[in-house]
Write an enzyme that holds these catalytic residues in place. Structure first.
Site, PDB file in Angstrom:
ATOM      1  N   HIS A   6      29.451  32.760  63.485  1.00 18.03           N
ATOM      2  CA  HIS A   6      29.026  34.154  63.370  1.00 18.03           C
ATOM      3  C   HIS A   6      29.390  34.675  61.987  1.00 18.03           C
ATOM      4  O   HIS A   6      30.396  34.277  61.423  1.00 18.03           O
ATOM      5  CB  HIS A   6      29.752  35.028  64.397  1.00 18.03           C
ATOM      6  CG  HIS A   6      29.430  34.668  65.809  1.00 18.03           C
ATOM      7  ND1 HIS A   6      28.415  35.250  66.502  1.00 18.03           N
ATOM      8  CD2 HIS A   6      29.985  33.772  66.653  1.00 18.03           C
ATOM      9  CE1 HIS A   6      28.356  34.740  67.710  1.00 18.03           C
ATOM     10  NE2 HIS A   6      29.302  33.836  67.836  1.00 18.03           N
TER      11      HIS A   6
ATOM     12  N   TYR B  90      31.694  44.864  69.880  1.00 14.20           N
ATOM     13  CA  TYR B  90      32.676  45.783  70.474  1.00 14.20           C
ATOM     14  C   TYR B  90      32.009  47.152  70.571  1.00 14.20           C
ATOM     15  O   TYR B  90      31.352  47.575  69.619  1.00 14.20           O
ATOM     16  CB  TYR B  90      33.899  45.936  69.572  1.00 14.20           C
ATOM     17  CG  TYR B  90      34.660  44.652  69.294  1.00 14.20           C
ATOM     18  CD1 TYR B  90      35.745  44.284  70.080  1.00 14.20           C
ATOM     19  CD2 TYR B  90      34.317  43.820  68.225  1.00 14.20           C
ATOM     20  CE1 TYR B  90      36.468  43.117  69.818  1.00 14.20           C
ATOM     21  CE2 TYR B  90      35.020  42.648  67.961  1.00 14.20           C
ATOM     22  CZ  TYR B  90      36.102  42.314  68.767  1.00 14.20           C
ATOM     23  OH  TYR B  90      36.804  41.161  68.503  1.00 14.20           O
TER      24      TYR B  90
ATOM     25  N   PRO C 162      43.891  41.692  73.491  1.00 13.57           N
ATOM     26  CA  PRO C 162      42.790  40.820  73.087  1.00 13.57           C
ATOM     27  C   PRO C 162      41.817  41.368  72.039  1.00 13.57           C
ATOM     28  O   PRO C 162      41.038  40.591  71.495  1.00 13.57           O
ATOM     29  CB  PRO C 162      42.054  40.534  74.399  1.00 13.57           C
ATOM     30  CG  PRO C 162      42.419  41.655  75.296  1.00 13.57           C
ATOM     31  CD  PRO C 162      43.780  42.107  74.887  1.00 13.57           C
TER      32      PRO C 162
ATOM     33  N   LYS D  91      43.162  37.411  68.595  1.00 17.40           N
ATOM     34  CA  LYS D  91      44.096  36.688  67.724  1.00 17.40           C
ATOM     35  C   LYS D  91      45.000  35.699  68.459  1.00 17.40           C
ATOM     36  O   LYS D  91      45.685  34.891  67.819  1.00 17.40           O
ATOM     37  CB  LYS D  91      44.982  37.693  66.967  1.00 17.40           C
ATOM     38  CG  LYS D  91      44.227  38.521  65.945  1.00 17.40           C
ATOM     39  CD  LYS D  91      43.690  37.657  64.832  1.00 17.40           C
ATOM     40  CE  LYS D  91      42.966  38.444  63.764  1.00 17.40           C
ATOM     41  NZ  LYS D  91      42.138  37.578  62.911  1.00 17.40           N
TER      42      LYS D  91
ATOM     43  N   TYR E 162      40.214  40.220  60.011  1.00 14.10           N
ATOM     44  CA  TYR E 162      39.526  39.759  61.211  1.00 14.10           C
ATOM     45  C   TYR E 162      39.236  38.253  61.119  1.00 14.10           C
ATOM     46  O   TYR E 162      39.418  37.506  62.084  1.00 14.10           O
ATOM     47  CB  TYR E 162      38.230  40.561  61.388  1.00 14.10           C
ATOM     48  CG  TYR E 162      37.552  40.340  62.723  1.00 14.10           C
ATOM     49  CD1 TYR E 162      38.147  40.784  63.906  1.00 14.10           C
ATOM     50  CD2 TYR E 162      36.335  39.680  62.810  1.00 14.10           C
ATOM     51  CE1 TYR E 162      37.536  40.582  65.134  1.00 14.10           C
ATOM     52  CE2 TYR E 162      35.713  39.475  64.036  1.00 14.10           C
ATOM     53  CZ  TYR E 162      36.319  39.929  65.191  1.00 14.10           C
ATOM     54  OH  TYR E 162      35.724  39.714  66.400  1.00 14.10           O
TER      55      TYR E 162
HETATM   56  C1  PHB Z   1      36.292  36.795  74.247  1.00 16.69           C
HETATM   57  O1  PHB Z   1      35.249  36.194  74.003  1.00 16.69           O
HETATM   58  O2  PHB Z   1      36.927  36.575  75.298  1.00 16.69           O
HETATM   59  C2  PHB Z   1      36.802  37.778  73.259  1.00 16.69           C
HETATM   60  C3  PHB Z   1      36.097  37.988  72.084  1.00 16.69           C
HETATM   61  C4  PHB Z   1      36.559  38.908  71.160  1.00 16.69           C
HETATM   62  C5  PHB Z   1      37.715  39.601  71.415  1.00 16.69           C
HETATM   63  C6  PHB Z   1      38.429  39.382  72.581  1.00 16.69           C
HETATM   64  C7  PHB Z   1      37.977  38.462  73.510  1.00 16.69           C
HETATM   65  O3  PHB Z   1      38.178  40.488  70.504  1.00 16.69           O
END
Ligand code: PHB
Ligand code: APR
Length: 390
Positions: free
Chosen positions: A71, A199, A291, A295, A383
């Site tokens: 990505h 997000y 989450p 990280k 990030y």
């Molecule tokens: C996930 O795919 O479980 C996931 C992706 C991004 C995040 C947290 C979890 O920031």
């Protein structure tokens, strides 16, 4: 009586990666795992890997067989605003990858088995002894029989609820903690995911669209900690999820039956120092991140990078400088990830006791990020993951 150079407590990603990397340098280890193999291989966790994590995995011969998806970064969508991309490729020249931690664990077990690695599954009553001496040892029960494993060093890779961290005398250990007043309700479904990882901030709460492979999607919504799964049939989940994304994106979400559904509590936690005598902690044994930012696994990998380097210097050159500095070095990166994940938690979620002032500050932080290439570059750099320290 058994002996090894490094006794590794815990056969999660941290423990297994360390064992594999030590093996490549001719250093012997034994992994002692409490759970049956099936259980370890089935755990579902986060799935975004930093550039440096993937690079390291390639350098140590892992990952060729794993399905993964590159990505250019991840998107942030805000209610009534245009979404924007945290463009890691543009700002840092580096990609992120999505792929399941489950696949990583499988790959690690496969290569350790191929190379004759010793993993003791279903070890009960693990105890650590004489950590402040030159001859530490690990006691445990296997098939009802007491065993003793002597070693030069112990790597505590046994996650948040293991024995390693608690083997450090209480008066030497300092812990830092933050619990969040909500959880994430997550589902896995065998549907094609959105192309991008996204997000979303919405007045009804946070949401996240993620993925594992072209036919496996992972979605989350912010939820009450007391959420009862029985009250969340799939239809209700999909409806709530779609409400939290901008309409054109919600329209692209392909729904279907869930194959897993659970509520995760969210927590920040750090234990300092990450070592005591000949015990060195790595991964979730020493720290937990919420989450947002994904990280967790990346931090386990960076701890292992530092610990492996330190053990190699010690065994090959009798150079103890890296081991002495291990905790300090690892913790700098840990706190960097703690700060970033806390910041993203703060920015993206609706906190029950937020006042209007705080909501405006959050909204302005989004507007600033969207308008400022410098702010975007700073976020993208963290990030995608800061480089390992020399
Ligand atoms: C996930 O795919 O479980 C996931 C992706 C991004 C995040 C947290 C979890 O920031
Ligand atoms: N004795 C032996 N093994 C133990 C004990 C014990 N007393 N307690 C726990 N374990 C094992 C667990 O069964 C687990 O397999 O230690 C392992 C720890 O693995 P993880 O919890 O996966 O932790 P870690 O290897 O540090 O990986 C961190 O996992 O939690 C995610 O997001 C996190 O991605 C990050 C990664």
């Amino acid at each position: 009586m058994k002996r090894t150079q490094v006794a590794i407590i815990g056969g999660g990603p941290a423990g297994m990666l360390l064992s594999h990397m030590l093996h490549l340098d001719g250093i012997d280890s034994v992994v002692i795992e409490r759970q049956p193999r099936d259980h370890v291989l089935k755990r579902i966790r986060a799935g975004v890997l930093e550039y440096g994590t993937v690079k390291l995995m390639h350098e140590v011969g892992l990952g060729e067989r794993m399905e993964r998806h590159a990505h250019d970064g991840s998107w942030i969508a805000w209610e009534n605003r245009q979404p924007f991309l945290i463009d890691t490729r543009k700002h840092t020249g580096k990609h992120m990858w999505s792929f399941g931690q489950t696949a990583i664990t499988e790959e690690l077990y496969r290569v350790r088995e191929r190379d004759g690695g010793r993993v003791i599954d279903e070890a009960q009553q693990v105890t650590l002894h004489d950590l402040d001496s030159e001859r530490p040892w690990v006691g445990f029960e296997k098939d009802g029989e007491a065993q003793r494993l002597e070693c030069n060093y112990v790597a505590g890779c046994d996650g948040q609820h293991g024995v390693s961290r608690n083997s450090i005398p209480k008066d030497l250990l300092r812990t830092f903690e933050r619990a969040y007043p909500f959880g994430w309700l997550g589902i896995m479904s065998e549907t094609p995911p959105l192309k991008e990882i996204m997000y979303a901030h919405h007045s009804r709460g946070f949401a996240l669209a993620s993925q594992r492979n072209p036919m496996l999607s992972r979605y989350y919504i912010q939820c009450d900690l007391a959420t009862d799964l029985a009250e969340w049939p799939d239809e209700r989940f999909w409806e709530e999820l779609k409400r939290r994304f901008p309409p054109d994106i919600a329209d692209r979400i392909v729904t279907g039956p869930s194959i897993e559904k659970s509520v995760a509590p969210l927590r920040s936690f750090v234990a300092e120092p990450m070592s005591y005598g000949r015990l060195f902690l790595a991964g979730d044994a020493a720290h937990i991140v919420p989450p947002t930012g994904a990280k967790g696994l990346n931090l386990a990998v960076s701890d292992v990078f530092y610990l492996h380097r330190a053990l190699v210097a010690q065994f090959k050159k009798s150079d103890s400088r890296y081991l002495e500095r291990y905790s300090e070095t690892a913790l700098r990166r840990v706190w960097n990830a703690e700060r970033l994940s806390w910041q993203l938690m703060r920015l993206m979620h609706v906190f029950p006791d937020d006042d209007d002032f705080t909501r405006r500050i959050n909204l302005n932080e989004f507007d600033h990020l969207q308008a400022s290439p410098a702010a975007q570059a700073a976020l993208a750099e963290q990030y995608v993951g800061m480089p390992f320290e020399a």
